[in-house]
Each structure stands twice: as C-alpha cells, then as structure tokens.
Design a protein around this motif. Structure first.
Motif, PDB file in Angstrom:
ATOM      1  N   ALA A  90       6.525  -0.550  -2.328  1.00 60.84           N
ATOM      2  CA  ALA A  90       5.748  -1.801  -2.367  1.00 60.84           C
ATOM      3  C   ALA A  90       4.434  -1.576  -1.640  1.00 60.84           C
ATOM      4  CB  ALA A  90       6.531  -2.934  -1.713  1.00 60.84           C
ATOM      5  N   ALA A  91       3.338  -1.569  -2.396  1.00 64.70           N
ATOM      6  CA  ALA A  91       2.030  -1.302  -1.804  1.00 64.70           C
ATOM      7  C   ALA A  91       1.494  -2.525  -1.068  1.00 64.70           C
ATOM      8  CB  ALA A  91       1.050  -0.880  -2.891  1.00 64.70           C
ATOM      9  N   GLY A  92       0.631  -2.268  -0.103  1.00 62.20           N
ATOM     10  CA  GLY A  92      -0.032  -3.357   0.601  1.00 62.20           C
ATOM     11  C   GLY A  92       0.811  -3.933   1.720  1.00 62.20           C
ATOM     12  N   THR A  93       0.169  -4.754   2.518  1.00 65.91           N
ATOM     13  CA  THR A  93       0.831  -5.337   3.682  1.00 65.91           C
ATOM     14  C   THR A  93       1.573  -6.619   3.325  1.00 65.91           C
ATOM     15  OG1 THR A  93      -0.826  -4.399   5.164  1.00 65.91           O
ATOM     16  CG2 THR A  93       0.456  -6.266   6.003  1.00 65.91           C
ATOM     17  N   ASP A  94       0.932  -7.485   2.568  1.00 68.74           N
ATOM     18  CA  ASP A  94       1.538  -8.775   2.258  1.00 68.74           C
ATOM     19  C   ASP A  94       2.813  -8.604   1.446  1.00 68.74           C
ATOM     20  OD1 ASP A  94       1.554 -11.615   2.357  1.00 68.74           O
ATOM     21  OD2 ASP A  94       0.810 -11.680   0.297  1.00 68.74           O
ATOM     22  N   ALA A  95       2.797  -7.659   0.501  1.00 68.14           N
ATOM     23  CA  ALA A  95       3.964  -7.433  -0.362  1.00 68.14           C
ATOM     24  C   ALA A  95       4.908  -6.378   0.209  1.00 68.14           C
ATOM     25  CB  ALA A  95       3.499  -6.994  -1.752  1.00 68.14           C
ATOM     26  N   GLY A  96       4.558  -5.813   1.333  1.00 68.48           N
ATOM     27  CA  GLY A  96       5.322  -4.693   1.871  1.00 68.48           C
ATOM     28  C   GLY A  96       6.661  -5.086   2.475  1.00 68.48           C
ATOM     29  N   ASP A  97       7.518  -4.088   2.611  1.00 67.89           N
ATOM     30  CA  ASP A  97       8.856  -4.258   3.158  1.00 67.89           C
ATOM     31  C   ASP A  97       8.892  -3.626   4.555  1.00 67.89           C
ATOM     32  OD1 ASP A  97      11.516  -4.071   3.906  1.00 67.89           O
ATOM     33  OD2 ASP A  97      12.213  -3.259   1.993  1.00 67.89           O
ATOM     34  N   PRO A  98       9.045  -4.408   5.620  1.00 66.38           N
ATOM     35  CA  PRO A  98       9.035  -3.837   6.970  1.00 66.38           C
ATOM     36  C   PRO A  98      10.072  -2.747   7.190  1.00 66.38           C
ATOM     37  CG  PRO A  98       8.741  -6.207   7.098  1.00 66.38           C
ATOM     38  CD  PRO A  98       9.049  -5.894   5.657  1.00 66.38           C
ATOM     39  N   ASP A  99      11.246  -2.878   6.556  1.00 67.45           N
ATOM     40  CA  ASP A  99      12.250  -1.830   6.705  1.00 67.45           C
ATOM     41  C   ASP A  99      11.762  -0.518   6.092  1.00 67.45           C
ATOM     42  OD1 ASP A  99      14.028  -3.479   8.033  1.00 67.45           O
ATOM     43  OD2 ASP A  99      15.054  -4.088   6.193  1.00 67.45           O
ATOM     44  N   GLU A 100      11.074  -0.631   4.961  1.00 64.09           N
ATOM     45  CA  GLU A 100      10.531   0.565   4.317  1.00 64.09           C
ATOM     46  C   GLU A 100       9.392   1.153   5.150  1.00 64.09           C
ATOM     47  OE1 GLU A 100       9.749   1.892  -0.276  1.00 64.09           O
ATOM     48  OE2 GLU A 100       8.788   0.033   0.395  1.00 64.09           O
ATOM     49  N   GLY A 138      -5.958   9.313   4.087  1.00 63.69           N
ATOM     50  CA  GLY A 138      -6.193   9.277   5.523  1.00 63.69           C
ATOM     51  C   GLY A 138      -7.637   9.546   5.887  1.00 63.69           C
ATOM     52  N   ARG A 139      -8.514   9.573   4.891  1.00 66.40           N
ATOM     53  CA  ARG A 139      -9.939   9.812   5.138  1.00 66.40           C
ATOM     54  C   ARG A 139     -10.806   8.661   4.660  1.00 66.40           C
ATOM     55  NH1 ARG A 139     -12.818  13.405   3.448  1.00 66.40           N
ATOM     56  NH2 ARG A 139     -13.388  14.787   5.186  1.00 66.40           N
ATOM     57  N   ARG A 140     -10.195   7.647   4.053  1.00 61.34           N
ATOM     58  CA  ARG A 140     -10.962   6.483   3.592  1.00 61.34           C
ATOM     59  C   ARG A 140     -10.086   5.243   3.683  1.00 61.34           C
ATOM     60  NH1 ARG A 140     -10.032   5.472  -2.152  1.00 61.34           N
ATOM     61  NH2 ARG A 140      -8.472   6.927  -2.969  1.00 61.34           N
ATOM     62  N   HIS A 141     -10.701   4.105   3.641  1.00 61.76           N
ATOM     63  CA  HIS A 141      -9.963   2.849   3.743  1.00 61.76           C
ATOM     64  C   HIS A 141      -9.529   2.382   2.350  1.00 61.76           C
ATOM     65  CE1 HIS A 141     -10.682   2.302   7.996  1.00 61.76           C
ATOM     66  NE2 HIS A 141     -11.949   2.591   7.807  1.00 61.76           N
ATOM     67  N   ILE A 142      -8.243   2.082   2.227  1.00 59.61           N
ATOM     68  CA  ILE A 142      -7.661   1.585   0.983  1.00 59.61           C
ATOM     69  C   ILE A 142      -7.032   0.231   1.288  1.00 59.61           C
ATOM     70  CG2 ILE A 142      -5.960   2.024  -0.821  1.00 59.61           C
ATOM     71  CD1 ILE A 142      -6.179   5.010  -0.092  1.00 59.61           C
ATOM     72  N   LYS A 143      -7.381  -0.746   0.529  1.00 66.29           N
ATOM     73  CA  LYS A 143      -6.957  -2.125   0.766  1.00 66.29           C
ATOM     74  C   LYS A 143      -5.472  -2.226   1.098  1.00 66.29           C
ATOM     75  CE  LYS A 143      -6.643  -4.736  -2.841  1.00 66.29           C
ATOM     76  NZ  LYS A 143      -6.989  -5.568  -4.023  1.00 66.29           N
ATOM     77  N   GLY A 144      -5.183  -2.620   2.328  1.00 68.42           N
ATOM     78  CA  GLY A 144      -3.812  -2.935   2.725  1.00 68.42           C
ATOM     79  C   GLY A 144      -2.845  -1.765   2.791  1.00 68.42           C
ATOM     80  N   SER A 145      -3.326  -0.524   2.703  1.00 72.11           N
ATOM     81  CA  SER A 145      -2.411   0.611   2.557  1.00 72.11           C
ATOM     82  C   SER A 145      -1.788   1.017   3.893  1.00 72.11           C
ATOM     83  CB  SER A 145      -3.142   1.809   1.952  1.00 72.11           C
ATOM     84  OG  SER A 145      -2.278   2.927   1.894  1.00 72.11           O
ATOM     85  N   VAL A 146      -0.527   0.712   4.055  1.00 70.13           N
ATOM     86  CA  VAL A 146       0.199   1.145   5.246  1.00 70.13           C
ATOM     87  C   VAL A 146       0.456   2.651   5.163  1.00 70.13           C
ATOM     88  CG1 VAL A 146       2.258   0.781   6.657  1.00 70.13           C
ATOM     89  CG2 VAL A 146       1.243  -1.142   5.424  1.00 70.13           C
ATOM     90  N   TYR A 147       0.737   3.155   3.973  1.00 69.20           N
ATOM     91  CA  TYR A 147       0.875   4.601   3.800  1.00 69.20           C
ATOM     92  C   TYR A 147      -0.393   5.319   4.245  1.00 69.20           C
ATOM     93  CZ  TYR A 147       0.723   9.142   1.531  1.00 69.20           C
ATOM     94  OH  TYR A 147       0.574  10.481   1.293  1.00 69.20           O
ATOM     95  N   GLY A 148      -1.543   4.844   3.767  1.00 70.65           N
ATOM     96  CA  GLY A 148      -2.807   5.460   4.149  1.00 70.65           C
ATOM     97  C   GLY A 148      -2.993   5.470   5.654  1.00 70.65           C
ATOM     98  N   ALA A 149      -2.590   4.385   6.314  1.00 72.75           N
ATOM     99  CA  ALA A 149      -2.717   4.321   7.765  1.00 72.75           C
ATOM    100  C   ALA A 149      -1.864   5.384   8.445  1.00 72.75           C
ATOM    101  CB  ALA A 149      -2.331   2.928   8.257  1.00 72.75           C
TER     102      ALA A 149
END
Length: 223
Positions: A90-100, A138-149
């Motif tokens: 599940a991409a993004g923060t709003d739609a994301g799963d905290p357990d994941e 990990g070198r650019r900002h992607i909307k809401g990406s927890v993976y990227g962070a």
C-alpha cells in the motif's frame, strides 16, 4: 587467498546476481537469506566458492553467527553487502498499513544496521568494504513514500559510516538503482535495469583501487 563477500538477500535478484559476478572474479561468497532451497540452488553454481547461510536479516544474532561461520570457512571476510530489503503493498502514508511499515523498517533499516555491526570487526581486520543497497527513491522526494524514506536512511547512514570507516582504511559504497526487473515487483519490467546491471556496479566499487572510495553508484534505466 581469495577475498570473501557476505551478501544478505542473496537468494534472488540483485543479491544473487552480485554473487555470480563476484564469483566470476574469484571471490568467495557467503549467501544469506531466508530461502534455504533457493540458496542451495544458487550455491550449486559456485562449487567450493560459496557457503549457504540461511537466516533472517532482522535477527542480529543470526547475522553474527553467519558471518562468523563465513570467516571460519574462508579465513577472512573482506566485504559485506547489506542488500536485503522489501517494499510496501500500500503506497503512501494515508493509505498505508502501519504493521507493514514496521516490517519494512525492521528489514530495510534495522537489518542493514545489523549487517553493518555484525560485519564490522571482520572488515576492520581486513580493511574491508561495506556495500548497501540504496535507491533512486532515496535521492528524491516521492509523494508520501514511506519506502522512499527508508532508503533516505540508507543514503544518510552510508555517508556517515563511510566517514567512520575511513579512519581505519575501510570503504563504504551505497549502490542506488532506479527501477530493477526483480521479484520485488509483481509484474516483469523488462525495459528497466537488470539485476546484472546492479551487480556490475557493486563489483566496480569493490574492485576499485584501494586508494579510491566509490561512495555512491547511482544508475538509472535508459528508458
């Protein structure tokens, strides 16, 4: 004596391709991943140059024991590749799963830290090399990406540990690919990078003259 490389996430994708590329150049490899069957199949290609080390990268003690076994087998550990990682369904923060999120962060961040800490005594002894898999994410900002962070952490930490390792002659490289055609994705991406492309980047950094530290290799698909 041949050099020895420890690889996490070695059963498929970038890890398996890097093992093949390293063995072709005369390295021994320690193959660490959860899937013992896949590791055994891969190791069958390498004969006496490989040691199968089944285990979970999120378990520090398991990584410590694995690297110790690798040292016992080949006499030294010259490099470690903190490659194991995962993404999110599940991409993004709003739609994301905290357990994941928790599972991903435990592997992408804690697993990498565990590899680094477990390998460091051996790398110091060998004035060795630490590799870690970063990402274009990990070198650019992607909307809401927890993976990227999580990959921003890899890039930041990689630079920090490089400075620490420099004090005793060690080297650290972040390998930062764009999209790679691996089992990471549900559908094939044949027009994107191949794991062999990333493996060649990893070996390029490993085999640079000792006077040169390749701190980051950033590669992107041409298309």
């Amino acid at each position: 004596m041949s050099k020895t490389l420890f690889i996490t996430g070695a059963s498929t994708g970038i890890g398996a391709a890097t093992a093949r590329a390293a063995v072709e150049r005369g390295w021994n490899v320690g193959l660490f991943a959860r899937s013992e069957d896949k590791l055994n199949e891969l190791a069958s290609e390498f004969g006496d140059s490989a040691l199968v080390l089944p285990g979970d990268a999120t378990d520090f003690e398991t990584q410590k024991k694995a690297i110790s076994s690798l040292k016992d087998r080949f006499g030294q550990v010259n490099a470690a590749f903190a490659n194991a990682g995962t993404g999110l369904s599940a991409a993004g923060t709003d739609a994301g799963d905290p357990d994941e999120w928790h599972q991903m962060i435990t592997l992408n961040i804690m697993g990498l830290l565990y590899t680094t800490k477990a390998a460091m005594p051996y790398l110091k002894e060998a004035k060795g090399h630490l590799l870690m898999t970063g990402s274009a994410a990990g070198r650019r900002h992607i909307k809401g990406s927890v993976y990227g962070a999580s990959k921003w952490f890899v890039h930041g930490y990689g630079g920090n540990i490089a400075e620490e390792m420099r004090e005793w002659g060690g080297r650290c490289t972040v390998i930062a690919p764009g999209m790679v055609d691996t089992p990471f994705f549900d559908e094939a991406k044949p027009d994107k990078l191949h794991p062999d492309d990333v493996a060649q980047a990893a070996v390029f950094a490993l085999e640079a003259d000792q006077r040169a530290t390749i701190q980051e290799v950033f590669l992107m698909p041409t298309n």
